[in-house]
Design a protein around this motif. Sequence first.
Motif, PDB file in Angstrom:
ATOM      1  N   TRP A  68      21.930   8.238   2.486  1.00  0.00           N
ATOM      2  CA  TRP A  68      22.136   6.779   2.513  1.00  0.00           C
ATOM      3  C   TRP A  68      20.956   6.108   3.229  1.00  0.00           C
ATOM      4  O   TRP A  68      20.448   5.087   2.765  1.00  0.00           O
ATOM      5  N   PHE A  69      20.521   6.707   4.332  1.00  0.00           N
ATOM      6  CA  PHE A  69      19.361   6.216   5.075  1.00  0.00           C
ATOM      7  C   PHE A  69      18.133   6.138   4.167  1.00  0.00           C
ATOM      8  O   PHE A  69      17.461   5.112   4.085  1.00  0.00           O
ATOM      9  N   ARG A  70      17.855   7.248   3.474  1.00  0.00           N
ATOM     10  CA  ARG A  70      16.688   7.288   2.575  1.00  0.00           C
ATOM     11  C   ARG A  70      16.814   6.260   1.454  1.00  0.00           C
ATOM     12  O   ARG A  70      15.822   5.616   1.089  1.00  0.00           O
ATOM     13  N   ALA A  71      18.009   6.104   0.907  1.00  0.00           N
ATOM     14  CA  ALA A  71      18.218   5.167  -0.203  1.00  0.00           C
ATOM     15  C   ALA A  71      17.957   3.726   0.236  1.00  0.00           C
ATOM     16  O   ALA A  71      17.315   2.958  -0.498  1.00  0.00           O
ATOM     17  N   ILE A  72      18.446   3.360   1.416  1.00  0.00           N
ATOM     18  CA  ILE A  72      18.213   1.997   1.907  1.00  0.00           C
ATOM     19  C   ILE A  72      16.731   1.780   2.176  1.00  0.00           C
ATOM     20  O   ILE A  72      16.144   0.791   1.734  1.00  0.00           O
ATOM     21  N   LEU A  73      16.125   2.708   2.890  1.00  0.00           N
ATOM     22  CA  LEU A  73      14.719   2.573   3.247  1.00  0.00           C
ATOM     23  C   LEU A  73      13.840   2.479   2.001  1.00  0.00           C
ATOM     24  O   LEU A  73      13.036   1.554   1.861  1.00  0.00           O
ATOM     25  N   ALA A  74      14.010   3.413   1.091  1.00  0.00           N
ATOM     26  CA  ALA A  74      13.211   3.399  -0.141  1.00  0.00           C
ATOM     27  C   ALA A  74      13.525   2.171  -0.984  1.00  0.00           C
ATOM     28  O   ALA A  74      12.629   1.555  -1.560  1.00  0.00           O
ATOM     29  N   GLY A  75      14.800   1.804  -1.041  1.00  0.00           N
ATOM     30  CA  GLY A  75      15.204   0.646  -1.832  1.00  0.00           C
ATOM     31  C   GLY A  75      14.595  -0.647  -1.330  1.00  0.00           C
ATOM     32  O   GLY A  75      14.128  -1.473  -2.118  1.00  0.00           O
ATOM     33  N   VAL A  76      14.583  -0.837  -0.021  1.00  0.00           N
ATOM     34  CA  VAL A  76      13.987  -2.047   0.544  1.00  0.00           C
ATOM     35  C   VAL A  76      12.492  -2.075   0.255  1.00  0.00           C
ATOM     36  O   VAL A  76      11.949  -3.090  -0.184  1.00  0.00           O
ATOM     37  N   VAL A  77      11.821  -0.946   0.474  1.00  0.00           N
ATOM     38  CA  VAL A  77      10.371  -0.895   0.248  1.00  0.00           C
ATOM     39  C   VAL A  77      10.050  -1.145  -1.233  1.00  0.00           C
ATOM     40  O   VAL A  77       9.195  -1.958  -1.562  1.00  0.00           O
ATOM     41  N   GLU A  78      10.759  -0.477  -2.135  1.00  0.00           N
ATOM     42  CA  GLU A  78      10.481  -0.610  -3.568  1.00  0.00           C
ATOM     43  C   GLU A  78      10.840  -1.986  -4.114  1.00  0.00           C
ATOM     44  O   GLU A  78      10.235  -2.448  -5.087  1.00  0.00           O
ATOM     45  N   ASN A  79      11.829  -2.639  -3.517  1.00  0.00           N
ATOM     46  CA  ASN A  79      12.326  -3.908  -4.045  1.00  0.00           C
ATOM     47  C   ASN A  79      11.991  -5.113  -3.179  1.00  0.00           C
ATOM     48  O   ASN A  79      12.551  -6.192  -3.375  1.00  0.00           O
ATOM     49  N   GLN A  80      11.081  -4.971  -2.232  1.00  0.00           N
ATOM     50  CA  GLN A  80      10.798  -6.056  -1.296  1.00  0.00           C
ATOM     51  C   GLN A  80      10.335  -7.327  -2.002  1.00  0.00           C
ATOM     52  O   GLN A  80      10.685  -8.430  -1.584  1.00  0.00           O
ATOM     53  N   LYS A  81       9.609  -7.198  -3.102  1.00  0.00           N
ATOM     54  CA  LYS A  81       9.135  -8.385  -3.827  1.00  0.00           C
ATOM     55  C   LYS A  81      10.280  -9.123  -4.510  1.00  0.00           C
ATOM     56  O   LYS A  81      10.143 -10.283  -4.864  1.00  0.00           O
ATOM     57  N   THR A  82      11.401  -8.464  -4.681  1.00  0.00           N
ATOM     58  CA  THR A  82      12.598  -9.103  -5.224  1.00  0.00           C
ATOM     59  C   THR A  82      13.513  -9.558  -4.103  1.00  0.00           C
ATOM     60  O   THR A  82      14.110 -10.632  -4.179  1.00  0.00           O
TER      61      THR A  82
END
Length: 168
Positions: A68-82
């Motif tokens: 869950w930690f990895r998913a949030i971290l990666a998700g925020v980084v990958e989707n920051q422009k959105t």
Amino acid sequence: MTSNPDPAKPNQPRQANKRGAARLAAVQALYQMDVAGSGILEITAEYEQFRLGKEVDGAQYREADAQWFRAILAGVVENQKTVDPVIRQSLTEDWPLSRLDSTLRAILRAGVYELMNRSDVPVAVIVSEYVDIANAFYSEDEPKLVNAVLDRVARRVRGEGRGRDPGT
């Protein structure tokens, strides 16, 4: 606004489950990435190897759901422009995203990411967890701001707010 600007040492948060602990760790990691300019791979490895469920400087980190930690971290980084424009739309004009401190930005980014991408998690759970995280770091109006912004985002992206039953 009175705050505890060091997310490595939050005020006394209530006990969290493994996902809650993962959310807190993700906020701390996002803060660290923002302030220190660290990369996602470096931060993820550091947290998984030395922080999650470990004792650091006399403080015991709770056991966290590493996936869950990895998913949030990666998700925020990958989707920051959105994610960032959605946060900006939910802030008042006199409070641009750049005016928020790094901890508050990290909390909002993680919460908005989950609202936008984790439809399997109820809005009330996401909002409540991130308000709790805000309460761990702040003692004034910041938790209210987190609640208001996440509630606005939930209405916009999911068509529901915290006070509304999604089944109605």
